[in-house]
Design a protein around this motif. Structure first.
Motif, PDB file in Angstrom:
ATOM      1  N   TYR A 162      -5.561   2.449  10.501  1.00 21.25           N
ATOM      2  CA  TYR A 162      -4.886   3.441  11.142  1.00 21.25           C
ATOM      3  C   TYR A 162      -5.875   4.327  12.093  1.00 21.25           C
ATOM      4  N   ARG A 163      -5.424   4.794  12.933  1.00 21.30           N
ATOM      5  CA  ARG A 163      -6.316   5.525  13.727  1.00 21.30           C
ATOM      6  C   ARG A 163      -6.588   7.158  13.235  1.00 21.30           C
ATOM      7  N   SER A 164      -7.607   7.671  13.391  1.00 25.62           N
ATOM      8  CA  SER A 164      -7.857   8.976  12.937  1.00 25.62           C
ATOM      9  C   SER A 164      -8.710   9.714  14.177  1.00 25.62           C
ATOM     10  N   ARG A 165      -8.172  10.593  14.652  1.00 21.14           N
ATOM     11  CA  ARG A 165      -9.058  11.127  15.801  1.00 21.14           C
ATOM     12  C   ARG A 165      -9.316  10.097  16.845  1.00 21.14           C
ATOM     13  N   THR A 166     -10.362   9.773  17.024  1.00 20.07           N
ATOM     14  CA  THR A 166     -10.608   8.672  18.307  1.00 20.07           C
ATOM     15  C   THR A 166     -10.959   7.471  17.718  1.00 20.07           C
ATOM     16  N   ARG A 167     -11.090   7.326  16.300  1.00 19.15           N
ATOM     17  CA  ARG A 167     -11.394   6.121  15.880  1.00 19.15           C
ATOM     18  C   ARG A 167     -10.513   5.394  15.059  1.00 19.15           C
ATOM     19  N   THR A 168     -10.593   3.958  14.845  1.00 21.34           N
ATOM     20  CA  THR A 168      -9.725   3.244  14.085  1.00 21.34           C
ATOM     21  C   THR A 168     -10.526   3.013  12.734  1.00 21.34           C
ATOM     22  N   VAL A 169      -9.550   3.400  11.553  1.00 20.51           N
ATOM     23  CA  VAL A 169     -10.334   3.300  10.457  1.00 20.51           C
ATOM     24  C   VAL A 169      -9.823   2.171   9.714  1.00 20.51           C
ATOM     25  N   VAL A 170     -10.532   1.106   9.073  1.00 19.70           N
ATOM     26  CA  VAL A 170     -10.351  -0.082   8.425  1.00 19.70           C
ATOM     27  C   VAL A 170     -10.384   0.342   7.006  1.00 19.70           C
ATOM     28  N   GLU A 171      -9.487   0.868   6.182  1.00 21.68           N
ATOM     29  CA  GLU A 171      -9.439   1.180   4.812  1.00 21.68           C
ATOM     30  C   GLU A 171      -9.511  -0.032   3.613  1.00 21.68           C
ATOM     31  N   LEU A 172     -10.552  -0.369   3.251  1.00 21.84           N
ATOM     32  CA  LEU A 172     -10.159  -1.654   2.173  1.00 21.84           C
ATOM     33  C   LEU A 172     -10.327  -1.325   0.862  1.00 21.84           C
ATOM     34  N   HIS A 173      -9.462  -1.862   0.093  1.00 19.12           N
ATOM     35  CA  HIS A 173      -9.200  -1.755  -1.106  1.00 19.12           C
ATOM     36  C   HIS A 173      -9.396  -2.931  -2.107  1.00 19.12           C
ATOM     37  N   GLY A 174      -9.841  -2.667  -3.419  1.00 20.67           N
ATOM     38  CA  GLY A 174      -9.810  -3.555  -4.475  1.00 20.67           C
ATOM     39  C   GLY A 174     -10.950  -4.257  -4.495  1.00 20.67           C
ATOM     40  N   GLU A 175     -10.784  -5.798  -4.518  1.00 22.48           N
ATOM     41  CA  GLU A 175     -11.988  -6.798  -4.505  1.00 22.48           C
ATOM     42  C   GLU A 175     -12.090  -7.300  -3.333  1.00 22.48           C
ATOM     43  N   ILE A 176     -13.143  -7.232  -2.820  1.00 20.16           N
ATOM     44  CA  ILE A 176     -13.575  -7.846  -1.472  1.00 20.16           C
ATOM     45  C   ILE A 176     -14.407  -9.208  -1.769  1.00 20.16           C
ATOM     46  N   ASP A 177     -13.668 -10.281  -2.144  1.00 21.27           N
ATOM     47  CA  ASP A 177     -14.615 -11.588  -1.981  1.00 21.27           C
ATOM     48  C   ASP A 177     -14.142 -12.482  -1.178  1.00 21.27           C
ATOM     49  N   ILE A 178     -14.522 -13.746  -1.272  1.00 24.30           N
ATOM     50  CA  ILE A 178     -14.252 -14.733  -0.416  1.00 24.30           C
ATOM     51  C   ILE A 178     -12.789 -14.893   0.108  1.00 24.30           C
ATOM     52  N   ALA A 179     -11.859 -14.722  -1.000  1.00 24.76           N
ATOM     53  CA  ALA A 179     -10.520 -14.842  -0.462  1.00 24.76           C
ATOM     54  C   ALA A 179      -9.921 -13.709   0.187  1.00 24.76           C
ATOM     55  N   ALA A 180     -10.555 -12.568  -0.018  1.00 22.10           N
ATOM     56  CA  ALA A 180     -10.052 -11.352   0.637  1.00 22.10           C
ATOM     57  C   ALA A 180     -10.584 -11.320   1.787  1.00 22.10           C
ATOM     58  N   ALA A 181     -11.841 -12.020   2.055  1.00 21.13           N
ATOM     59  CA  ALA A 181     -12.632 -11.589   3.423  1.00 21.13           C
ATOM     60  C   ALA A 181     -11.922 -12.588   4.367  1.00 21.13           C
ATOM     61  N   THR A 182     -11.402 -13.796   3.758  1.00 18.19           N
ATOM     62  CA  THR A 182     -10.800 -14.733   4.883  1.00 18.19           C
ATOM     63  C   THR A 182      -9.563 -14.086   5.303  1.00 18.19           C
ATOM     64  N   LEU A 183      -8.858 -13.262   4.583  1.00 20.44           N
ATOM     65  CA  LEU A 183      -7.333 -12.769   4.955  1.00 20.44           C
ATOM     66  C   LEU A 183      -7.656 -11.577   5.920  1.00 20.44           C
ATOM     67  N   ILE A 184      -8.580 -10.914   5.512  1.00 15.87           N
ATOM     68  CA  ILE A 184      -9.129  -9.643   6.125  1.00 15.87           C
ATOM     69  C   ILE A 184      -9.687  -9.782   7.622  1.00 15.87           C
ATOM     70  N   GLY A 185     -10.400 -10.938   7.620  1.00 14.40           N
ATOM     71  CA  GLY A 185     -11.291 -11.307   8.762  1.00 14.40           C
ATOM     72  C   GLY A 185     -10.333 -11.493  10.173  1.00 14.40           C
TER      73      GLY A 185
END
Length: 128
Positions: free
Chosen positions: A24-47
């Motif tokens: 989402y956008r906040s002020r002049t920046r884009t915020v990528v808010e990550l949740h949970g477990e960031i492992d290889i499976a998640a990183a592949t999807l988030i990438g």
């Protein structure tokens, strides 16, 4: 796909796949808010999402890891790629992290100083 876009020429509000967070956008920046477990499976999807966000010219991106319970070297590699793309496009990237387990991964990778993590989202939104 993002050719010709600047950080002020679009409105971005996108859920990340699965339970991994939101963008989402906040002020002049884009915020990528990550949740949970960031492992290889998640990183592949988030990438793919980070690729789009960080490819925008002169973009200011905040990656918020305060809701992350687990983070491994694949998450760190994901952030390194995002940081490189942001730099190549004359943008800026801040990482928000206050969790000892996540900070330990940055330290183990020798990247705590390079990323200069900030403890709160508010600090990242106000940073120069």
């Amino acid at each position: 796909m993002t050719e010709g876009l600047t950080s002020s020429s679009y409105d971005l509000r996108v859920p990340l796949p699965g339970p991994y967070g939101r963008v989402y956008r906040s002020r002049t920046r884009t915020v990528v808010e990550l949740h949970g477990e960031i492992d290889i499976a998640a990183a592949t999807l988030i990438g793919a999402y980070l690729d789009v966000v960080t490819a925008i010219r002169e973009h200011q991106v905040v990656v918020d890891l305060t809701h992350v319970a687990f983070f491994d070297c694949s998450g760190l590699a994901l952030l390194c790629g995002a940081r490189r793309r942001t730099d190549e496009n004359d943008g800026r990237m801040w990482v928000v992290c206050d969790g000892p387990a996540v900070l330990r991964v940055f330290r183990a990778g020798g990247l705590l100083e390079a990323f200069g993590t900030l403890p709160t989202l508010e600090a990242a939104l106000a940073a120069d």
